[in-house]
Write an enzyme that holds these catalytic residues in place. Structure first.
Site, PDB file in Angstrom:
ATOM      1  N   ALA A 153      43.672 -58.126  77.901  1.00 18.73           N
ATOM      2  CA  ALA A 153      44.792 -57.193  78.005  1.00 18.73           C
ATOM      3  C   ALA A 153      45.396 -56.924  76.631  1.00 18.73           C
ATOM      4  O   ALA A 153      45.727 -55.773  76.305  1.00 18.73           O
ATOM      5  CB  ALA A 153      45.850 -57.770  78.954  1.00 18.73           C
ATOM      6  N   ASP A 184      43.634 -60.498  68.388  1.00 22.83           N
ATOM      7  CA  ASP A 184      43.486 -59.475  69.435  1.00 22.83           C
ATOM      8  C   ASP A 184      43.926 -58.102  68.925  1.00 22.83           C
ATOM      9  O   ASP A 184      43.355 -57.077  69.306  1.00 22.83           O
ATOM     10  CB  ASP A 184      44.305 -59.854  70.677  1.00 22.83           C
ATOM     11  CG  ASP A 184      43.757 -61.106  71.355  1.00 22.83           C
ATOM     12  OD1 ASP A 184      42.552 -61.391  71.189  1.00 22.83           O
ATOM     13  OD2 ASP A 184      44.533 -61.794  72.042  1.00 22.83           O
TER      14      ASP A 184
END
Ligand SMILES: Nc1ncnc2c1ncn2[C@@H]1O[C@H](COP(=O)(O)OP(=O)(O)OP(=O)(O)O)[C@@H](O)[C@H]1O
Ligand SMILES: *[C@@H]1O[C@H](CO)[C@@H](O)[C@H](O)[C@H]1NC(C)=O
Length: 310
Positions: free
Chosen positions: A44, A257
């Site tokens: 995510a 990320d």
């Protein structure tokens, strides 16, 4: 139906964070002074960073049929991420990371992957038409590794580029992950777990990159925190160090990320750009994320970034 240029098959986790004066001992109850929740999970996070740069994305994942799962779906919507493949499991809770942090910044973390581990082949099959039309597929290892590998195989069978982040690292990673990675992007500790070689500088990272190329990757990127990263590929087999800007970090959580999400954006939208330039820009975006607290809360939006990044 809208097409996605970047498809992420990966995890969602709710972070439950308690700040305390010290860490509790076994069986002990202590009082903390602050509690907050956050949206996390590597899959995510990477999707949110790509979306904030302007990528059309699709997230293929599983949360629970619980309030954390409902809140996560809302979070995707707020970030402009379609949720048609965000499935809600009846029989497992949304992934959660319970985190206790003391005043010295030391922590205890318990992760329960929960619904993330129920993401299955049928979920991928239902998204097959979206996967086959994407430019880039991004995978990590916070879901069942077999499902990540299946997703990468589906992508490559349709000519979709695969960007694989082997996190958290597995010492006995299936060899097929290497041969199915167009770009294999890991950090220093993951590189060490995979190869047994400690990475302390750009030279070590280059050596590790070459070993991973021999295992079948087409391109390897090893991120080095404040030092940026090293890239090497079968086409350009001399490792290249791409430094990051000097900044004063406030909170580096989720920097990796941010980097992977930014790289996915560039691969999908600027495929003609030299990889070194994509990596330079991804360094720049990730280095901005370390100057603000939180994980997704620290990821920059396209409108706040220098326009020469686009
Ligand atoms: N202190 C820093 N200064 C500038 N850039 C940074 C800093 N830390 C991280 N970055 C940027 O973020 C990228 C990823 O960082 P890093 O290698 O620490 O990933 P990671 O270990 O996966 O991150 P995480 O902290 O989320 O575990 C780096 O390649 C760099 O571009
Ligand atoms: C690399 O990423 C892992 C998550 O897979 C994290 O636990 C670790 O601290 C990171 N290593 C470095 C050197 O930042």
């Amino acid at each position: 139906m809208a097409v996605a240029e970047v498809v992420v098959v990966g995890s969602c986790m709710t972070d439950l964070v308690s700040l305390t004066p010290r860490l509790p001992k076994a069986g002990e109850t202590i009082h903390g002074h602050k509690f907050f929740t956050g949206f996390g999970g590597k899959g995510a996070n990477q999707c949110v960073q790509a979306a904030r740069l302007g990528a059309k994305t699709s997230m293929i994942c599983k949360v629970g049929k619980d309030s954390f799962g409902n809140d996560y779906i809302e979070n995707f919507k707020k970030n402009g991420i379609p949720t048609e493949f965000v499935n809600q499991a009846e029989d497992a809770a949304t992934g959660a990371a319970s985190i206790v942090v003391n005043s010295e910044g030391q922590n205890f973390i318990v992760i329960v992957a929960g619904a993330n581990l129920l993401l299955n082949s049928n979920d991928l099959k239902r998204a097959a038409h979206v996967i086959s039309k994407a430019k880039v597929m991004v995978c990590q290892l916070e879901i069942s590794p077999a499902i990540s590998l299946e997703a990468m195989k589906m992508a490559q069978a349709s000519g979709v580029k695969t960007l694989f982040n082997p996190a958290p690292a597995l010492a006995d990673l299936n060899q097929e992950f290497y041969t199915h990675s167009d770009i294999f992007c890991c950090n220093e500790s993951e590189a060490e777990i995979l190869t047994g070689i400690a990475v302390g500088n750009a030279e070590d990272a280059g050596r590790v990159g070459c070993i991973l190329l021999e295992r079948g990757c087409k391109t390897v990127i090893v991120t080095l925190g404040p030092e940026g990263c090293v890239m090497v590929s079968t086409k350009a087999p001399t490792p290249k160090h791409v430094p990051a800007q000097k900044v004063t970090p406030v909170d580096t959580t989720g920097a990796g990320d941010s980097f992977v999400g930014a790289l996915a954006f560039y691969l999908a939208y600027y495929p003609q750009l030299p990889l070194e330039e994509m990596v330079k820009r991804s360094n720049c975006i990730a280095s901005i994320s370390v100057q603000t607290t939180g994980t997704q809360t620290s990821y920059p939006y396209r409108k706040s970034l220098p326009q020469n990044l686009f």
